[in-house]
Design a protein around this motif. Structure first.
Motif, PDB file in Angstrom:
ATOM      1  N   LEU A   1      88.087  70.252 214.147  1.00 43.43           N
ATOM      2  CA  LEU A   1      86.733  69.718 213.964  1.00 43.43           C
ATOM      3  C   LEU A   1      85.716  70.658 214.596  1.00 43.43           C
ATOM      4  CD1 LEU A   1      87.450  65.995 214.981  1.00 43.43           C
ATOM      5  CD2 LEU A   1      87.485  66.979 212.680  1.00 43.43           C
ATOM      6  N   GLN A   2      84.493  70.590 214.088  1.00 51.72           N
ATOM      7  CA  GLN A   2      83.409  71.398 214.641  1.00 51.72           C
ATOM      8  C   GLN A   2      82.099  70.637 214.468  1.00 51.72           C
ATOM      9  OE1 GLN A   2      82.933  75.252 212.831  1.00 51.72           O
ATOM     10  NE2 GLN A   2      81.885  76.093 214.633  1.00 51.72           N
ATOM     11  N   VAL A   3      81.308  70.607 215.539  1.00 48.60           N
ATOM     12  CA  VAL A   3      80.023  69.911 215.494  1.00 48.60           C
ATOM     13  C   VAL A   3      79.040  70.726 214.667  1.00 48.60           C
ATOM     14  CG1 VAL A   3      78.096  68.994 216.839  1.00 48.60           C
ATOM     15  CG2 VAL A   3      80.435  68.855 217.738  1.00 48.60           C
ATOM     16  N   LYS A   4      78.413  70.095 213.682  1.00 42.67           N
ATOM     17  CA  LYS A   4      77.416  70.764 212.841  1.00 42.67           C
ATOM     18  C   LYS A   4      76.005  70.243 213.121  1.00 42.67           C
ATOM     19  CE  LYS A   4      80.003  73.595 210.534  1.00 42.67           C
ATOM     20  NZ  LYS A   4      79.829  75.059 210.692  1.00 42.67           N
ATOM     21  N   ASP A   5      75.887  68.959 213.445  1.00 39.76           N
ATOM     22  CA  ASP A   5      74.570  68.358 213.716  1.00 39.76           C
ATOM     23  C   ASP A   5      74.640  67.651 215.066  1.00 39.76           C
ATOM     24  OD1 ASP A   5      72.220  66.812 213.810  1.00 39.76           O
ATOM     25  OD2 ASP A   5      72.169  66.626 211.620  1.00 39.76           O
ATOM     26  N   SER A   6      74.169  68.331 216.131  1.00 36.08           N
ATOM     27  CA  SER A   6      74.287  67.798 217.491  1.00 36.08           C
ATOM     28  C   SER A   6      73.526  66.486 217.654  1.00 36.08           C
ATOM     29  CB  SER A   6      73.761  68.822 218.499  1.00 36.08           C
ATOM     30  OG  SER A   6      74.474  70.028 218.396  1.00 36.08           O
ATOM     31  N   ARG A   7      72.309  66.423 217.136  1.00 30.82           N
ATOM     32  CA  ARG A   7      71.492  65.218 217.293  1.00 30.82           C
ATOM     33  C   ARG A   7      72.158  64.019 216.624  1.00 30.82           C
ATOM     34  NH1 ARG A   7      66.048  64.938 218.526  1.00 30.82           N
ATOM     35  NH2 ARG A   7      65.872  67.202 218.199  1.00 30.82           N
ATOM     36  N   LYS A   8      72.682  64.235 215.417  1.00 30.16           N
ATOM     37  CA  LYS A   8      73.322  63.134 214.697  1.00 30.16           C
ATOM     38  C   LYS A   8      74.575  62.665 215.425  1.00 30.16           C
ATOM     39  CE  LYS A   8      73.485  63.254 210.206  1.00 30.16           C
ATOM     40  NZ  LYS A   8      73.866  63.602 208.806  1.00 30.16           N
TER      41      LYS A   8
ATOM     42  N   VAL B   1      79.835  65.974 212.043  1.00 33.70           N
ATOM     43  CA  VAL B   1      81.051  66.718 212.362  1.00 33.70           C
ATOM     44  C   VAL B   1      81.647  67.290 211.077  1.00 33.70           C
ATOM     45  CG1 VAL B   1      83.369  66.605 213.355  1.00 33.70           C
ATOM     46  CG2 VAL B   1      81.499  65.281 214.370  1.00 33.70           C
ATOM     47  N   SER B   2      82.076  68.545 211.139  1.00 31.83           N
ATOM     48  CA  SER B   2      82.740  69.181 209.993  1.00 31.83           C
ATOM     49  C   SER B   2      84.248  69.124 210.192  1.00 31.83           C
ATOM     50  CB  SER B   2      82.285  70.638 209.871  1.00 31.83           C
ATOM     51  OG  SER B   2      83.061  71.327 208.907  1.00 31.83           O
ATOM     52  N   LEU B   3      84.941  68.598 209.194  1.00 31.78           N
ATOM     53  CA  LEU B   3      86.408  68.596 209.194  1.00 31.78           C
ATOM     54  C   LEU B   3      86.847  69.931 208.580  1.00 31.78           C
ATOM     55  CD1 LEU B   3      89.116  67.139 209.650  1.00 31.78           C
ATOM     56  CD2 LEU B   3      88.868  66.144 207.363  1.00 31.78           C
ATOM     57  N   ASN B   4      87.030  70.934 209.415  1.00 31.24           N
ATOM     58  CA  ASN B   4      87.333  72.281 208.905  1.00 31.24           C
ATOM     59  C   ASN B   4      88.715  72.370 208.293  1.00 31.24           C
ATOM     60  OD1 ASN B   4      84.832  72.995 209.785  1.00 31.24           O
ATOM     61  ND2 ASN B   4      85.519  74.296 211.462  1.00 31.24           N
ATOM     62  N   ARG B   5      89.696  71.761 208.938  1.00 32.38           N
ATOM     63  CA  ARG B   5      91.086  71.810 208.457  1.00 32.38           C
ATOM     64  C   ARG B   5      91.760  70.473 208.703  1.00 32.38           C
ATOM     65  NH1 ARG B   5      89.657  76.571 210.648  1.00 32.38           N
ATOM     66  NH2 ARG B   5      90.076  78.490 209.466  1.00 32.38           N
ATOM     67  N   PHE B   6      92.662  70.151 207.784  1.00 36.43           N
ATOM     68  CA  PHE B   6      93.420  68.903 207.934  1.00 36.43           C
ATOM     69  C   PHE B   6      94.831  69.147 207.407  1.00 36.43           C
ATOM     70  CE2 PHE B   6      94.986  64.717 206.803  1.00 36.43           C
ATOM     71  CZ  PHE B   6      94.588  63.957 207.887  1.00 36.43           C
ATOM     72  N   PHE B   7      95.834  68.876 208.253  1.00 37.29           N
ATOM     73  CA  PHE B   7      97.225  69.139 207.886  1.00 37.29           C
ATOM     74  C   PHE B   7      98.083  67.892 208.089  1.00 37.29           C
ATOM     75  CE2 PHE B   7      95.491  73.159 209.555  1.00 37.29           C
ATOM     76  CZ  PHE B   7      95.635  73.954 208.423  1.00 37.29           C
ATOM     77  N   VAL B   8      98.885  67.597 207.072  1.00 40.13           N
ATOM     78  CA  VAL B   8      99.967  66.622 207.218  1.00 40.13           C
ATOM     79  C   VAL B   8     101.220  67.436 207.517  1.00 40.13           C
ATOM     80  CG1 VAL B   8     101.305  64.786 206.134  1.00 40.13           C
ATOM     81  CG2 VAL B   8      98.875  65.052 205.583  1.00 40.13           C
ATOM     82  N   THR B   9     101.718  67.349 208.724  1.00 47.26           N
ATOM     83  CA  THR B   9     102.858  68.180 209.124  1.00 47.26           C
ATOM     84  C   THR B   9     104.181  67.428 209.080  1.00 47.26           C
ATOM     85  OG1 THR B   9     102.471  67.637 211.456  1.00 47.26           O
ATOM     86  CG2 THR B   9     101.418  69.623 210.599  1.00 47.26           C
ATOM     87  N   THR B  10     104.121  66.094 209.153  1.00 48.32           N
ATOM     88  CA  THR B  10     105.368  65.322 209.212  1.00 48.32           C
ATOM     89  C   THR B  10     105.231  64.021 208.436  1.00 48.32           C
ATOM     90  OG1 THR B  10     105.803  66.188 211.432  1.00 48.32           O
ATOM     91  CG2 THR B  10     107.096  64.279 210.736  1.00 48.32           C
TER      92      THR B  10
END
Length: 388
Positions: free
Chosen positions: A124-131, A202-211
């Motif tokens: 995850l990465q914050v894109k809009d701090s105020r929001k 918040v930006s969901l940069n990557r999402f992995f199903v590993t198991t």
């Protein structure tokens, strides 16, 4: 309460939002914001100015939204009360997630009920701090990786579980083969979840199903698991046997080619061709045939054998011809040879007089002893009387 002169971030890199513990600041205090950070001032619960990376001196010219809120009756030197939130905008990696309960559905290949769960990681990465602060942090003193994952757990679990059940049913994915599709499942869920995270800045940069958590140990599951792998093991054995058979065929074909090449080189060295070798084989078989002493009784004409001798040529042809010619002479009836009784000259067939001396042709034998003349001469080879 002590008055703070320097305001800076004192949290760690796994923290998304950190609230500075002090709330009273002097005018002309120093605000330090590091790279990949932002700082937001709050006054009376209201989000005011936002500062990017850099060093700032707090005065009314730098924080215009605070200008009307600061008591400047003492020449701007008195402290003011405010809250400062630091937002870490570095990408937060390896945030773990997992379903809180299992998904129940009918296994499409063997049609038995089964329950599965899922887990993995996201970044995850914050894109809009105020929001993010106004909609998610509120009055909390910070936001860590664990707390943000817990905050998003509700819609994350709902969408993950509903997606798995729907996708497995529609695409008829066997539970024993579902691990093969983890990459596609991860990509689809990433697209579905991204808008929900964006609503909170918040930006969901990557999402992995590993198991995919399977019900190992369950009697029904283990039964069908054994059946599934035994079925594919039989198919694998059949494929291996087929491949071995193909290898054997290829090996035999290669062996045949090698033998043919060797035989061709042998013929080249010995000076005969394939057709000549076949002709020799025919002659050899004819010689072995019962009654081969008389080729005509074996059903093979002398002309044919002479042709074979001419076809195979060279040494082999001479051998066959030398065997055939005596038989040809024996097989063809020859007229008896006659000689003149007067001069011994050989007489032509059917002659009545000698072409040499003109004497009449007799019986071709001695008039004294009756010896039959077999070659020219003037005297009888048995009694010595002159031929007449």
């Amino acid at each position: 309460m002590s008055i703070i002169d320097v305001i800076k971030y004192e949290g760690n890199n796994s923290t998304l939002v950190w609230k500075h513990p002090a709330e009273d600041f002097n005018i002309f205090s120093q605000l330090i914001v590091h790279e990949s950070q932002e700082a937001i001032f709050f006054k009376n619960g209201q989000a005011l100015d936002l500062f990017g990376p850099g060093r700032y001196t707090l005065e009314t010219n730098n924080i215009p939204l605070l200008r009307n809120l600061i008591d400047i009756t003492t020449g701007g030197q008195s402290p003011f009360h405010a809250e400062v939130y630091f937002v870490n905008k570095v990408e937060q990696m390896a945030i773990k997630w997992g379903t809180d309960s299992k998904v129940q559905y009918m296994e499409p290949e063997y049609n038995f009920p089964i329950q599965i769960g899922a887990s993995g990681e996201m970044s995850l990465q914050v894109k809009d701090s105020r929001k993010l602060i106004t909609q998610l942090v509120g009055t909390e003193r910070g936001l860590s990786q664990e707390s943000i994952a817990a905050s998003f757990r509700a819609f994350l679990m709902t969408k993950v579980k509903s997606y798995l059940a729907k996708t497995i049913k529609e695409k008829k994915i066997s539970v024993f083969e579902i691990d093969e599709g983890l990459e596609q499942i991860s990509s689809d869920l990433h697209q579905k979840l991204s808008p929900d995270f964006a609503d909170y800045g918040v930006s969901l940069n990557r999402f992995f199903v590993t198991t995919i958590v399977k019900p190992d140990g369950d009697a029904s599951y283990e039964k069908f698991k054994s059946l599934h792998f035994r079925k594919y093991a039989d198919v694998a054995d059949a494929q291996i046997r087929q491949q071995v058979g193909l290898i054997d065929q290829q090996t035999q074909a290669q062996r045949t080619v090698i033998e043919a090449e060797g035989l061709a080189k042998k013929r080249q060295m010995e000076g005969y061709t394939y057709q000549q070798e076949r002709g020799f084989d025919v002659a050899e078989q004819a010689a072995k045939n019962e009654g081969a002493g008389n080729f005509t009784s074996a059903g093979i004409g002398l002309g044919m054998m002479a042709g074979i001798g001419g076809a195979i040529g060279g040494t082999i042809g001479e051998v066959v011809k030398s065997s055939v010619e005596p038989l040809r002479q024996d097989a063809t009836p020859q007229p008896p040879t006659a000689f003149c009784e007067n001069c011994g000259k050989q007489l032509g067939a059917g002659a009545s007089f000698c072409e040499e001396c003109g004497s009449p042709v007799g019986h071709g034998s001695c008039s004294q002893c009756g010896q039959k003349f077999e070659k020219p001469g003037k005297f009888c080879p048995k009694c010595g009387i002159k031929r007449n």
